[in-house]
Design a protein around this motif. Structure first.
Motif, PDB file in Angstrom:
ATOM      1  N   GLY A 186      24.231 -18.818  37.878  1.00 17.51           N
ATOM      2  CA  GLY A 186      23.357 -18.523  36.770  1.00 17.51           C
ATOM      3  C   GLY A 186      23.893 -18.178  36.029  1.00 17.51           C
ATOM      4  O   GLY A 186      25.585 -16.957  36.106  1.00 17.51           O
ATOM      5  N   SER A 187      23.494 -17.614  34.734  1.00 15.74           N
ATOM      6  CA  SER A 187      24.054 -16.712  33.873  1.00 15.74           C
ATOM      7  C   SER A 187      23.483 -16.726  32.832  1.00 15.74           C
ATOM      8  O   SER A 187      21.905 -16.884  32.430  1.00 15.74           O
ATOM      9  CB  SER A 187      25.347 -17.957  33.143  1.00 15.74           C
ATOM     10  N   ALA A 188      23.739 -15.340  31.799  1.00 15.92           N
ATOM     11  CA  ALA A 188      22.424 -14.326  31.146  1.00 15.92           C
ATOM     12  C   ALA A 188      23.596 -13.600  30.346  1.00 15.92           C
ATOM     13  O   ALA A 188      24.301 -13.650  30.166  1.00 15.92           O
ATOM     14  CB  ALA A 188      21.445 -13.748  31.536  1.00 15.92           C
ATOM     15  N   PRO A 189      22.701 -13.210  29.477  1.00 18.31           N
ATOM     16  CA  PRO A 189      23.180 -12.663  28.012  1.00 18.31           C
ATOM     17  C   PRO A 189      23.075 -11.668  28.649  1.00 18.31           C
ATOM     18  O   PRO A 189      22.327 -10.459  29.130  1.00 18.31           O
ATOM     19  CB  PRO A 189      22.343 -12.144  26.453  1.00 18.31           C
ATOM     20  N   ALA A 190      24.874  -9.806  28.565  1.00 14.69           N
ATOM     21  CA  ALA A 190      24.686  -8.950  28.363  1.00 14.69           C
ATOM     22  C   ALA A 190      24.934  -7.874  27.597  1.00 14.69           C
ATOM     23  O   ALA A 190      25.463  -8.556  26.982  1.00 14.69           O
ATOM     24  CB  ALA A 190      25.756  -8.964  29.958  1.00 14.69           C
ATOM     25  N   ARG A 191      24.294  -6.323  28.287  1.00 13.60           N
ATOM     26  CA  ARG A 191      24.469  -5.922  26.471  1.00 13.60           C
ATOM     27  C   ARG A 191      25.652  -4.434  27.557  1.00 13.60           C
ATOM     28  O   ARG A 191      25.051  -4.318  28.880  1.00 13.60           O
ATOM     29  CB  ARG A 191      23.602  -5.330  26.555  1.00 13.60           C
ATOM     30  N   PHE A 192      26.230  -3.414  27.455  1.00 11.29           N
ATOM     31  CA  PHE A 192      26.551  -3.223  27.406  1.00 11.29           C
ATOM     32  C   PHE A 192      26.870  -1.641  27.307  1.00 11.29           C
ATOM     33  O   PHE A 192      26.227  -1.431  25.999  1.00 11.29           O
ATOM     34  CB  PHE A 192      28.500  -3.199  27.216  1.00 11.29           C
ATOM     35  N   GLY A 193      27.156  -0.499  27.411  1.00  8.58           N
ATOM     36  CA  GLY A 193      27.861   0.847  26.686  1.00  8.58           C
ATOM     37  C   GLY A 193      27.919   0.561  25.066  1.00  8.58           C
ATOM     38  O   GLY A 193      28.791  -0.123  23.967  1.00  8.58           O
ATOM     39  N   ALA A 194      27.173   1.244  24.237  1.00  9.64           N
ATOM     40  CA  ALA A 194      27.260   1.440  22.655  1.00  9.64           C
ATOM     41  C   ALA A 194      28.088   1.959  22.375  1.00  9.64           C
ATOM     42  O   ALA A 194      28.510   1.216  21.193  1.00  9.64           O
ATOM     43  CB  ALA A 194      25.992   3.208  22.414  1.00  9.64           C
ATOM     44  N   LYS A 195      29.569   2.497  22.496  1.00 10.34           N
ATOM     45  CA  LYS A 195      30.469   2.790  22.424  1.00 10.34           C
ATOM     46  C   LYS A 195      31.627   1.833  22.663  1.00 10.34           C
ATOM     47  O   LYS A 195      32.833   1.767  22.884  1.00 10.34           O
ATOM     48  CB  LYS A 195      30.925   3.940  22.695  1.00 10.34           C
ATOM     49  N   GLY A 201      29.622  10.996  29.837  1.00  5.63           N
ATOM     50  CA  GLY A 201      29.187  10.892  28.779  1.00  5.63           C
ATOM     51  C   GLY A 201      29.505   9.950  27.114  1.00  5.63           C
ATOM     52  O   GLY A 201      29.358  10.967  26.044  1.00  5.63           O
ATOM     53  N   THR A 202      30.630   9.566  27.631  1.00  2.00           N
ATOM     54  CA  THR A 202      31.394   8.811  26.144  1.00  2.00           C
ATOM     55  C   THR A 202      30.601   7.446  26.126  1.00  2.00           C
ATOM     56  O   THR A 202      30.658   6.511  24.774  1.00  2.00           O
ATOM     57  CB  THR A 202      32.538   8.250  26.295  1.00  2.00           C
ATOM     58  N   ASP A 203      29.580   6.952  26.533  1.00  2.00           N
ATOM     59  CA  ASP A 203      28.788   5.823  26.101  1.00  2.00           C
ATOM     60  C   ASP A 203      29.072   4.408  26.850  1.00  2.00           C
ATOM     61  O   ASP A 203      28.890   3.588  25.467  1.00  2.00           O
ATOM     62  CB  ASP A 203      27.681   5.628  25.231  1.00  2.00           C
ATOM     63  N   THR A 204      30.330   4.515  27.591  1.00  2.00           N
ATOM     64  CA  THR A 204      30.999   3.526  27.482  1.00  2.00           C
ATOM     65  C   THR A 204      30.744   2.720  29.353  1.00  2.00           C
ATOM     66  O   THR A 204      30.727   3.195  30.343  1.00  2.00           O
ATOM     67  CB  THR A 204      32.709   3.816  27.465  1.00  2.00           C
ATOM     68  N   THR A 205      30.804   1.956  29.425  1.00  2.00           N
ATOM     69  CA  THR A 205      30.703   0.977  30.546  1.00  2.00           C
ATOM     70  C   THR A 205      32.422   0.709  31.106  1.00  2.00           C
ATOM     71  O   THR A 205      33.215   0.345  30.803  1.00  2.00           O
ATOM     72  CB  THR A 205      29.943  -0.804  30.368  1.00  2.00           C
ATOM     73  N   PRO A 206      32.040   0.829  32.824  1.00  2.00           N
ATOM     74  CA  PRO A 206      33.567   1.239  33.207  1.00  2.00           C
ATOM     75  C   PRO A 206      33.838  -0.196  33.714  1.00  2.00           C
ATOM     76  O   PRO A 206      32.860  -1.157  34.140  1.00  2.00           O
ATOM     77  CB  PRO A 206      32.770   1.871  34.691  1.00  2.00           C
ATOM     78  N   THR A 207      34.995  -0.836  33.288  1.00  2.00           N
ATOM     79  CA  THR A 207      35.668  -1.491  34.214  1.00  2.00           C
ATOM     80  C   THR A 207      35.793  -1.790  35.314  1.00  2.00           C
ATOM     81  O   THR A 207      36.425  -0.632  35.225  1.00  2.00           O
ATOM     82  CB  THR A 207      36.904  -2.154  32.705  1.00  2.00           C
ATOM     83  N   GLY A 208      36.329  -2.416  35.831  1.00  2.00           N
ATOM     84  CA  GLY A 208      36.816  -3.135  36.960  1.00  2.00           C
ATOM     85  C   GLY A 208      35.822  -3.455  38.652  1.00  2.00           C
ATOM     86  O   GLY A 208      34.850  -4.167  37.473  1.00  2.00           O
ATOM     87  N   THR A 239      23.239   0.118  25.747  1.00  2.49           N
ATOM     88  CA  THR A 239      23.299   1.356  26.960  1.00  2.49           C
ATOM     89  C   THR A 239      24.027   1.887  26.573  1.00  2.49           C
ATOM     90  O   THR A 239      25.244   2.284  26.354  1.00  2.49           O
ATOM     91  CB  THR A 239      23.492   0.441  28.203  1.00  2.49           C
ATOM     92  N   ALA A 240      24.109   3.002  27.827  1.00  2.00           N
ATOM     93  CA  ALA A 240      24.754   4.948  27.826  1.00  2.00           C
ATOM     94  C   ALA A 240      25.432   4.470  28.468  1.00  2.00           C
ATOM     95  O   ALA A 240      26.977   5.299  29.148  1.00  2.00           O
ATOM     96  CB  ALA A 240      23.890   5.554  27.859  1.00  2.00           C
ATOM     97  N   GLY A 241      25.787   2.432  28.783  1.00  2.00           N
ATOM     98  CA  GLY A 241      27.410   3.233  30.099  1.00  2.00           C
ATOM     99  C   GLY A 241      27.033   1.690  31.215  1.00  2.00           C
ATOM    100  O   GLY A 241      27.577   1.379  32.231  1.00  2.00           O
TER     101      GLY A 241
END
Length: 234
Positions: free
Chosen positions: A71-80, A91-98, A194-196
């Motif tokens: 399955g697949s869907a559109p995704a949202r990440f951090g605002a930064k 507190g950086t509003d980033t989504t962590p990669t990994g 999102t916020a991250g």
């Protein structure tokens, strides 16, 4: 907060093509990753670049020695956007990669029928502590721990729509590093970026919970289509 919509179909196509193929489909994305977590289920969340707030999330099964998209869907990440998980700051509003495990699920609504994950109901006294000075840092606390300041904690029930259904992401969770970040989840979309966390539409989140089998050790891999944070590096 979402800064723009990106075609899920286009992003999925990008995520399934390898450089130098001339646009021809290559092997499935998980086959080109450095690590898939060792299980037979995998979720990939791919963004065009580290400044992106939207991309594509795909969930995969390994069947008969092959990875197949379930399955697949559109995704949202951090605002930064996104940031390398090992260097991310709180507190950086980033989504962590990994690539991360998925310890358990939770929600303000009942678990979708067929959910196999341990599912924790959100109550009025359910909090997620983000206070770096608390012994409960990056943990669910119910009620809020005495040493966890309310101003530095997330009152989970406040986010009824976003946390209707969610999976805890094992980012900075097993052995928390203070200041790296807390409360990273895969959850239902809010109004924008999102916020991250990583978020998807509600119907997709319900499908993921029905699909995910902890006995098959699913992991969530987050990355970009290329560059230092390319998902294929994880």
């Amino acid at each position: 907060m979402l800064t723009g919509a990106v075609s899920a179909a286009v992003l999925l196509s990008l995520s399934l093509l390898a450089p130098g193929t001339g646009g021809r489909p290559s092997s499935p994305l998980p086959d080109r990753m450095a690590d898939t977590g060792g299980g037979t289920q995998l979720i990939t969340a791919v963004a065009p670049g580290t400044g992106s707030t939207a991309g594509t999330l795909t969930w995969w099964d390994r069947r008969d020695g092959r990875w197949v998209a379930a399955g697949s869907a559109p995704a949202r990440f951090g605002a930064k956007g996104l940031a390398e998980g090992t260097a991310r700051r709180q507190g950086t509003d980033t989504t962590p990669t990994g690539i991360y495990g998925l310890p358990y699920a939770f929600g303000t609504e009942a678990a979708p029928e067929g959910t196999r994950y341990t599912y924790r109901p959100v109550r009025r006294d359910s909090w997620w502590c983000q206070d770096n000075d608390s012994r409960s840092y990056n943990r669910w606390t119910e009620p809020r721990a005495a040493d966890c300041r309310a101003s530095r904690a997330e009152h989970l029930i406040t986010y009824r729509a976003q946390y209707a259904h969610a999976l805890v992401v094992d980012f900075n969770y097993r052995r928390p590093v203070r200041g790296r970040g807390a409360g990273i989840f895969l959850h239902v979309n809010g109004r924008g970026a999102t916020a991250g966390c990583v978020s998807v539409p509600g119907d997709a989140m319900r499908k993921i919970l029905r699909w995910a089998d902890p006995g098959r050790a699913p992991h969530l891999a987050i990355g970009t289509t290329g560059g230092p944070t390319a998902i294929t590096r994880y």
